[in-house]
Structures are given as C-alpha cells and as structure tokens.
Design a protein around this motif. Structure first.
Motif, PDB file in Angstrom:
ATOM      1  N   LYS A   1       0.712  -1.091   0.043  1.00  0.00           N
ATOM      2  CA  LYS A   1      -0.104   0.014   0.009  1.00  0.00           C
ATOM      3  C   LYS A   1       0.809   1.263   0.029  1.00  0.00           C
ATOM      4  CE  LYS A   1      -4.183  -1.678   0.563  1.00  0.00           C
ATOM      5  NZ  LYS A   1      -5.169  -1.553  -0.639  1.00  0.00           N
TER       6      LYS A   1
ATOM      7  N   SER B   1      -7.416   4.863   5.672  1.00  0.00           N
ATOM      8  CA  SER B   1      -8.529   4.225   5.123  1.00  0.00           C
ATOM      9  C   SER B   1      -8.119   2.888   4.284  1.00  0.00           C
ATOM     10  CB  SER B   1      -9.797   5.000   4.647  1.00  0.00           C
ATOM     11  OG  SER B   1      -9.079   5.821   3.455  1.00  0.00           O
ATOM     12  N   ASN B   2      -7.071   3.268   3.804  1.00  0.00           N
ATOM     13  CA  ASN B   2      -6.379   2.169   2.775  1.00  0.00           C
ATOM     14  C   ASN B   2      -6.138   1.025   3.453  1.00  0.00           C
ATOM     15  OD1 ASN B   2      -6.182   3.280  -0.166  1.00  0.00           O
ATOM     16  ND2 ASN B   2      -5.861   5.059   1.125  1.00  0.00           N
TER      17      ASN B   2
ATOM     18  N   THR C   1      -7.463   0.443   6.424  1.00  0.00           N
ATOM     19  CA  THR C   1      -8.531  -0.021   7.035  1.00  0.00           C
ATOM     20  C   THR C   1      -9.511  -1.201   6.215  1.00  0.00           C
ATOM     21  OG1 THR C   1      -8.689   2.030   8.690  1.00  0.00           O
ATOM     22  CG2 THR C   1     -10.505   0.630   8.612  1.00  0.00           C
ATOM     23  N   GLU C   2      -9.624  -0.797   4.967  1.00  0.00           N
ATOM     24  CA  GLU C   2     -10.379  -1.290   3.979  1.00  0.00           C
ATOM     25  C   GLU C   2      -9.826  -2.780   3.793  1.00  0.00           C
ATOM     26  OE1 GLU C   2     -11.004   1.358   0.937  1.00  0.00           O
ATOM     27  OE2 GLU C   2     -12.186   2.888   2.166  1.00  0.00           O
ATOM     28  N   HIS C   3      -8.465  -2.806   3.397  1.00  0.00           N
ATOM     29  CA  HIS C   3      -7.639  -3.971   3.475  1.00  0.00           C
ATOM     30  C   HIS C   3      -7.893  -4.710   4.398  1.00  0.00           C
ATOM     31  CE1 HIS C   3      -4.615  -6.749   2.491  1.00  0.00           C
ATOM     32  NE2 HIS C   3      -4.162  -6.751   3.578  1.00  0.00           N
TER      33      HIS C   3
ATOM     34  N   GLU D   1     -10.329  -5.270   6.735  1.00  0.00           N
ATOM     35  CA  GLU D   1     -11.702  -5.548   6.786  1.00  0.00           C
ATOM     36  C   GLU D   1     -11.841  -6.844   5.817  1.00  0.00           C
ATOM     37  OE1 GLU D   1     -14.022  -1.990   5.719  1.00  0.00           O
ATOM     38  OE2 GLU D   1     -13.563  -1.203   7.993  1.00  0.00           O
ATOM     39  N   LYS D   2     -11.428  -6.417   4.747  1.00  0.00           N
ATOM     40  CA  LYS D   2     -11.448  -7.862   3.606  1.00  0.00           C
ATOM     41  C   LYS D   2     -10.776  -8.778   3.692  1.00  0.00           C
ATOM     42  CE  LYS D   2     -13.295  -4.486   0.064  1.00  0.00           C
ATOM     43  NZ  LYS D   2     -13.149  -3.852  -1.284  1.00  0.00           N
TER      44      LYS D   2
END
Length: 122
Positions: free
Chosen positions: A54, A60-61, A63-65, A67-68
């Motif tokens: 990243k 948020s980059n 956080t989103e990673h 989460e998935k």
C-alpha cells in the motif's frame, strides 16, 4: 479528471510494488508478483506468503484492506505504517515498511520517469 487520478494511483501502486520487491530481494527474500495484476488482497508472494503493498496518504486504505483480508500483511509507505502504529490499530502488527519507501520518494520517481518520457516526445 477521475481517469487521470485512477491512472496516477495505478502508476503509484505499481512503482511502490517494484520498489518493495527490489528491497526484499536485496534482503535475501524470495519474491514474486501475484499471479495477476488485479489479484484481490495481495500484490506479492514473499517467501511463499501473500503480501499486499500500500502506498497512500489515508489510513482508510489499510482499514479497508484489513476488513476484507484480515490475515494478509501489508508493506506500506513509511508514513502510512507510522500512522497505523501510532493509532494502535488492532492490525498494526501486520503492517511493516522497507527502507526508502516513502510517498514523496515514490511520487518523485514517477515524476522523473514521466519527465524523461515527455522529453523523448520533444
């Protein structure tokens, strides 16, 4: 404008992946690119394990990673990694960086490369 921004993010991501890959190889790791350029959740295979790269300004980059893909570690630019550690995110121990991986350096490399490409057209 969106297309230009998206192209810029893609170029930044690709440049970051190559820098990280080169640094890890220099350090003696076995590194390969993910099977496809759009493989979900990972960019590199490092010593047989998936890793996401990243290069971004916003937490948020990460956080989103996570989460998935909560089990796939990330190698992030120094600023992003530092922010994750300072915030004490639950997944911060899965975030690392490599020497020389900072956002300004990546953007300078891209700018220089594009400048050289533009001069060829002159």
């Amino acid at each position: 404008m969106f297309a230009a921004d998206a192209a810029g993010y893609s170029l930044r991501g690709y440049t970051a992946e190559r820098l990280v890959m080169d640094r890890l190889v220099e350090d003696g790791h076995a590194v390969s690119l993910a099977p496809d350029s759009n493989t979900a959740g990972l960019d590199l295979i490092v010593d047989g394990s998936p890793v996401q790269v990243k290069c971004a300004r916003e937490i948020s980059n990460l956080t989103e990673h996570f989460e998935k893909y909560p089990d796939i570690p990330v190698i992030a630019n120094a600023e992003l990694a530092q922010e994750a550690w300072e915030r004490g995110e639950d997944w911060a121990d899965l975030v690392s960086t490599v020497a020389g991986f900072d956002l300004a350096g990546i953007e300078a490399d891209i700018s220089e490369a594009l400048g050289h490409a533009a001069s060829v057209l002159d």
